[in-house]
Design an enzyme around this catalytic site. Sequence first.
Site, PDB file in Angstrom:
ATOM      1  N   THR A  32       1.105  -1.199  -0.062  1.00 55.22           N
ATOM      2  CA  THR A  32       0.056   0.136   0.115  1.00 55.22           C
ATOM      3  C   THR A  32       0.876   1.131   0.018  1.00 55.22           C
ATOM      4  OG1 THR A  32      -1.825  -1.214   1.264  1.00 55.22           O
ATOM      5  CG2 THR A  32      -1.782   1.007   1.297  1.00 55.22           C
ATOM      6  N   GLY A  33       0.555   2.282  -0.669  1.00 54.99           N
ATOM      7  CA  GLY A  33       1.248   3.610  -0.444  1.00 54.99           C
ATOM      8  C   GLY A  33       1.201   4.068  -1.964  1.00 54.99           C
ATOM      9  N   ASP A  85       6.175  -4.036  -1.158  1.00 52.26           N
ATOM     10  CA  ASP A  85       5.684  -3.129  -0.391  1.00 52.26           C
ATOM     11  C   ASP A  85       6.650  -1.947  -0.274  1.00 52.26           C
ATOM     12  OD1 ASP A  85       3.720  -1.395   0.881  1.00 52.26           O
ATOM     13  OD2 ASP A  85       3.566  -2.931   2.375  1.00 52.26           O
ATOM     14  N   GLY A  86       6.138  -0.876  -0.001  1.00 52.55           N
ATOM     15  CA  GLY A  86       7.000   0.418   0.451  1.00 52.55           C
ATOM     16  C   GLY A  86       7.407   0.286   1.869  1.00 52.55           C
ATOM     17  N   ASP A  88       8.143   3.410   5.366  1.00 54.30           N
ATOM     18  CA  ASP A  88       8.427   4.723   5.766  1.00 54.30           C
ATOM     19  C   ASP A  88       9.887   4.843   5.997  1.00 54.30           C
ATOM     20  OD1 ASP A  88       5.664   5.618   5.561  1.00 54.30           O
ATOM     21  OD2 ASP A  88       5.270   4.093   6.945  1.00 54.30           O
ATOM     22  N   LYS A  98       6.696   1.040   9.198  1.00 56.95           N
ATOM     23  CA  LYS A  98       5.428   0.969   8.079  1.00 56.95           C
ATOM     24  C   LYS A  98       4.245   1.629   8.629  1.00 56.95           C
ATOM     25  CE  LYS A  98       5.042  -2.264   4.993  1.00 56.95           C
ATOM     26  NZ  LYS A  98       4.583  -1.017   4.135  1.00 56.95           N
ATOM     27  N   GLY A 100       2.613   4.572   7.517  1.00 54.54           N
ATOM     28  CA  GLY A 100       2.151   5.857   7.274  1.00 54.54           C
ATOM     29  C   GLY A 100       0.859   5.973   6.522  1.00 54.54           C
ATOM     30  N   GLY A 101       0.552   4.838   5.744  1.00 52.81           N
ATOM     31  CA  GLY A 101      -0.771   4.701   5.249  1.00 52.81           C
ATOM     32  C   GLY A 101      -1.976   4.049   5.783  1.00 52.81           C
ATOM     33  N   GLU A 107      -0.606  -5.216   6.010  1.00 48.47           N
ATOM     34  CA  GLU A 107       0.626  -5.274   5.516  1.00 48.47           C
ATOM     35  C   GLU A 107       1.503  -6.493   6.110  1.00 48.47           C
ATOM     36  OE1 GLU A 107       1.255  -0.721   3.713  1.00 48.47           O
ATOM     37  OE2 GLU A 107       1.775  -1.269   5.598  1.00 48.47           O
TER      38      GLU A 107
HETATM   39  C1  5RP Z   1       1.366   2.160   4.095  1.00 47.40           C
HETATM   40  C2  5RP Z   1       2.776   2.088   4.353  1.00 47.40           C
HETATM   41  C3  5RP Z   1       3.521   2.433   3.276  1.00 47.40           C
HETATM   42  O1  5RP Z   1       4.334   1.446   2.550  1.00 47.40           O
HETATM   43  C4  5RP Z   1       4.585   3.590   3.693  1.00 47.40           C
HETATM   44  O2  5RP Z   1       3.822   4.608   4.122  1.00 47.40           O
HETATM   45  C5  5RP Z   1       5.412   4.238   2.297  1.00 47.40           C
HETATM   46  O3  5RP Z   1       4.477   4.738   1.536  1.00 47.40           O
HETATM   47  P1  5RP Z   1       4.975   5.640   0.363  1.00 47.40           P
HETATM   48  O4  5RP Z   1       5.573   4.372  -0.724  1.00 47.40           O
HETATM   49  O5  5RP Z   1       3.696   6.544  -0.261  1.00 47.40           O
HETATM   50  O6  5RP Z   1       6.193   6.551   0.680  1.00 47.40           O
HETATM   51  O7  5RP Z   1       3.476   1.534   5.273  1.00 47.40           O
HETATM   52  O8  5RP Z   1       0.791   1.829   5.448  1.00 47.40           O
END
Ligand code: 5RP
Length: 222
Positions: A32-33, A85-86, A88, A98, A100-101, A107
């Site tokens: 997500t993100g 996945d991404g 933070d 992780k 931030g979203g 996740e």
């Molecule tokens: C969502 C997350 C995202 O992976 C994290 O916030 C990174 O987001 P982005 O790719 O927009 O920088 O943990 O819950």
Amino acid sequence: MTQDELKQAVAEAAIEHILPMLQADTIVGVGTGSTANLFIDELAKHKHRFDGTVASSEASAQRLKGHGIPVYSLNAVNEVRVYIDGADESDHHLNLIKGGGAALTREKIVAACSDLFVCIADESKLVDVLGAFPLPIEVIPMARGHVARELVKLGGTPVYRANVITDNGNQILDVHNLDILDPVALEQSINNIVGVVTNGLFAARPADVLLLGTKDGIKTLE
Ligand code: 5RP
């Protein structure tokens, strides 16, 4: 290059990384993100090479379905070959922050079920010590005050993320001022607070691979 260009480059690198794993029965876990969104858009170009996906959020599920990519319930699949996945923040051992979203719980579940966890991020996310990014904690709403008081005892400064309800119907506390020198121990300690659903430390199950978008190209940390 801008941060968005670095994210796009790392999304494309993730596809190159997983292409050899894509077969007719392969299930891909999708995070997500904004970085994961770019990955989804790239994955759509290869949607006939694999079976389908499991998604770590309703938002990602909608984006995948919009591309015509099948999205399965995690309970309906036997194996998730790879999770992308991404993050933070990542340290050099691939322990992550992780959430931030606000998708941290799903996740973490998908990461736990996956054979391989490939984290994709731009170079701003790599740190020596985790904690400059406030640590997200998903809490059962009625326990929010109790959890916040316990987090203060651990040295943190919890801040309620107003107007955010997770996909699981819960709330988020973002914990500031933590120097996370032992991520495995802190992940465990926070999980032991009654009312915590999940915390955003991914240290018991860190990433296996970090693809980092840098101005000098893609760097791979393992
Ligand atoms: C969502 C997350 C995202 O992976 C994290 O916030 C990174 O987001 P982005 O790719 O927009 O920088 O943990 O819950």
